[in-house]
Design a protein around this motif. Structure first.
Motif, short mmCIF file in Angstrom:
data_model
loop_
_atom_site.label_atom_id
_atom_site.label_comp_id
_atom_site.label_asym_id
_atom_site.label_seq_id
_atom_site.Cartn_x
_atom_site.Cartn_y
_atom_site.Cartn_z
N SER A 73 54.43 31.96 73.36
CA SER A 73 55.61 31.20 72.97
C SER A 73 55.62 29.88 73.74
CB SER A 73 56.87 32.00 73.28
OG SER A 73 58.01 31.23 73.02
N PRO A 74 54.92 28.85 73.22
CA PRO A 74 54.85 27.58 73.95
C PRO A 74 56.23 26.92 74.04
CG PRO A 74 53.81 27.39 71.80
CD PRO A 74 54.20 28.81 71.96
N PRO A 75 56.43 26.13 75.09
CA PRO A 75 57.72 25.43 75.22
C PRO A 75 57.97 24.51 74.02
CG PRO A 75 56.32 25.04 77.15
CD PRO A 75 55.52 25.83 76.17
N SER A 76 59.21 24.37 73.65
CA SER A 76 59.54 23.57 72.47
C SER A 76 59.47 22.08 72.80
CB SER A 76 60.92 23.95 71.95
OG SER A 76 61.88 23.74 72.94
N TYR A 77 59.37 21.29 71.75
CA TYR A 77 59.30 19.84 71.90
C TYR A 77 60.64 19.33 72.40
CZ TYR A 77 57.98 15.05 70.72
OH TYR A 77 57.68 13.72 70.77
N TYR A 78 60.63 18.38 73.29
CA TYR A 78 61.84 17.94 73.98
C TYR A 78 62.67 16.92 73.21
CZ TYR A 78 59.17 13.77 75.13
OH TYR A 78 58.44 12.63 75.04
N GLN A 79 62.12 16.29 72.20
CA GLN A 79 62.83 15.20 71.52
C GLN A 79 63.27 15.66 70.12
OE1 GLN A 79 60.36 11.76 70.74
NE2 GLN A 79 62.04 10.38 71.27
N SER A 80 64.53 15.43 69.80
CA SER A 80 65.03 15.81 68.47
C SER A 80 64.57 14.79 67.43
CB SER A 80 66.56 15.89 68.48
OG SER A 80 67.12 14.60 68.59
N VAL A 119 53.81 15.25 65.36
CA VAL A 119 53.95 15.07 66.80
C VAL A 119 54.38 16.38 67.47
CG1 VAL A 119 55.35 13.91 68.58
CG2 VAL A 119 54.39 12.60 66.70
N VAL A 120 55.30 17.10 66.85
CA VAL A 120 55.75 18.39 67.38
C VAL A 120 54.59 19.38 67.41
CG1 VAL A 120 57.26 20.37 66.94
CG2 VAL A 120 58.17 18.06 66.75
N LYS A 121 53.82 19.42 66.32
CA LYS A 121 52.68 20.34 66.23
C LYS A 121 51.64 20.00 67.30
CE LYS A 121 49.18 22.04 63.06
NZ LYS A 121 48.54 21.90 61.76
N GLN A 122 51.35 18.72 67.48
CA GLN A 122 50.38 18.30 68.50
C GLN A 122 50.85 18.67 69.90
OE1 GLN A 122 49.95 14.10 67.75
NE2 GLN A 122 48.31 14.40 66.25
N ASP A 123 52.15 18.52 70.14
CA ASP A 123 52.69 18.87 71.45
C ASP A 123 52.55 20.37 71.73
OD1 ASP A 123 54.23 17.92 73.87
OD2 ASP A 123 55.61 19.47 73.12
N LYS A 124 52.83 21.19 70.73
CA LYS A 124 52.67 22.64 70.89
C LYS A 124 51.22 23.01 71.15
CE LYS A 124 56.72 24.43 68.69
NZ LYS A 124 57.28 25.73 68.63
N GLU A 125 50.31 22.38 70.42
CA GLU A 125 48.88 22.65 70.63
C GLU A 125 48.44 22.23 72.03
OE1 GLU A 125 46.68 24.33 68.75
OE2 GLU A 125 48.42 24.78 67.49
N ARG A 126 48.93 21.08 72.48
CA ARG A 126 48.59 20.61 73.82
C ARG A 126 49.12 21.57 74.88
NH1 ARG A 126 49.23 15.63 72.88
NH2 ARG A 126 51.48 15.63 72.94
N ASN A 127 50.33 22.09 74.68
CA ASN A 127 50.90 23.07 75.61
C ASN A 127 50.10 24.36 75.62
OD1 ASN A 127 52.97 21.49 76.63
ND2 ASN A 127 54.40 22.09 75.03
N LYS A 128 49.62 24.79 74.45
CA LYS A 128 48.79 26.00 74.39
C LYS A 128 47.46 25.78 75.12
CE LYS A 128 50.42 28.42 70.31
NZ LYS A 128 50.05 28.96 68.99
N GLU A 129 46.86 24.61 74.95
CA GLU A 129 45.61 24.31 75.64
C GLU A 129 45.81 24.32 77.16
OE1 GLU A 129 43.99 20.66 74.18
OE2 GLU A 129 43.82 21.43 72.14
N ARG A 130 46.91 23.76 77.63
CA ARG A 130 47.22 23.79 79.06
C ARG A 130 47.42 25.22 79.54
NH1 ARG A 130 51.56 19.56 78.55
NH2 ARG A 130 50.38 17.65 78.46
N ALA A 131 48.07 26.04 78.72
CA ALA A 131 48.30 27.44 79.10
C ALA A 131 46.98 28.20 79.19
CB ALA A 131 49.25 28.10 78.09
N TRP A 132 46.05 27.95 78.26
CA TRP A 132 44.74 28.59 78.35
C TRP A 132 44.01 28.16 79.61
CZ3 TRP A 132 43.02 32.73 76.12
CH2 TRP A 132 43.51 33.11 74.88
N ASN A 133 44.09 26.88 79.93
CA ASN A 133 43.47 26.38 81.15
C ASN A 133 44.07 27.05 82.38
OD1 ASN A 133 42.36 24.88 83.21
ND2 ASN A 133 42.72 22.91 82.25
N THR A 134 45.38 27.17 82.41
CA THR A 134 46.06 27.82 83.53
C THR A 134 45.67 29.29 83.61
OG1 THR A 134 47.93 26.30 83.29
CG2 THR A 134 48.32 28.31 84.53
N LEU A 135 45.53 29.95 82.47
CA LEU A 135 45.15 31.36 82.45
C LEU A 135 43.76 31.55 83.05
CD1 LEU A 135 45.83 34.25 81.53
CD2 LEU A 135 44.73 33.69 79.36
N ILE A 136 42.83 30.70 82.70
CA ILE A 136 41.47 30.80 83.25
C ILE A 136 41.50 30.59 84.76
CG2 ILE A 136 39.21 29.68 83.25
CD1 ILE A 136 39.70 29.17 80.22
#
Length: 161
Positions: A73-80, A119-136
């Protein structure tokens, strides 16, 4: 994790001071007392290593759990959407020397909404990539100290027998 990062070096310094104090009193003892003192220092050293590696493994496990949660569950985008729209209008608006708007641009709502969704989709993907990096990286905090913990735990068991 920052509290642990500050607490562990402090604890290591305290334990080092205790070991130095024990080493100072060690010099004044007889041979049998010295061998018991040396054994005690070794046991304290083993337990110190066990404590440090256990804390590293626990910290890595917590970080891994948090990374998995961010992947699921990646963090949501901050801008409405409205904020995004206002920002786009402000960027495309031309101003005079006094700072008053000269022209307000026309914006296609459908195109702007598609752009916002992208932009929202790209932000979620970027957050998932960071999470995978953190997991490793977190698995490194588990895999590296765990064999050391097991090795010293077996050493303590064998010395007690």
């Amino acid at each position: 994790m920052s509290i642990a990062a500050l607490f562990i070096p402090f604890l290591m310094l305290v334990l080092l001071g205790v070991c130095l104090f024990m080493a100072g009193s060690y010099a004044k003892k007889t041979t049998s007392e010295k061998s018991r003192g040396a054994n005690m220092i070794r046991v304290v050293y083993y337990y110190l290593i066990l404590f440090m590696t256990l804390m590293m493994t626990i910290g890595g496990s917590v970080a891994a759990f948090m990374a998995i949660a961010d992947i699921v569950s990646p963090p949501s985008y901050y801008q409405s959407y409205m904020e995004y729209k206002e920002m786009k209008i402000a960027n495309k608006t031309k101003y005079d020397e006094n700072g008053k708007p000269i022209s307000i641009p026309e914006i296609d709502e459908d195109e702007l909404l598609k752009e916002y969704d992208m932009v929202v989709k790209q932000d979620k993907e970027r957050n998932k990539e960071r999470a995978w990096n953190t997991l490793i990286k977190s698995f490194g905090w588990i895999v590296i100290p765990l064999p050391i913990f097991i090795f010293y735990q077996r050493k303590i068991r064998s010395s007690k027998e």
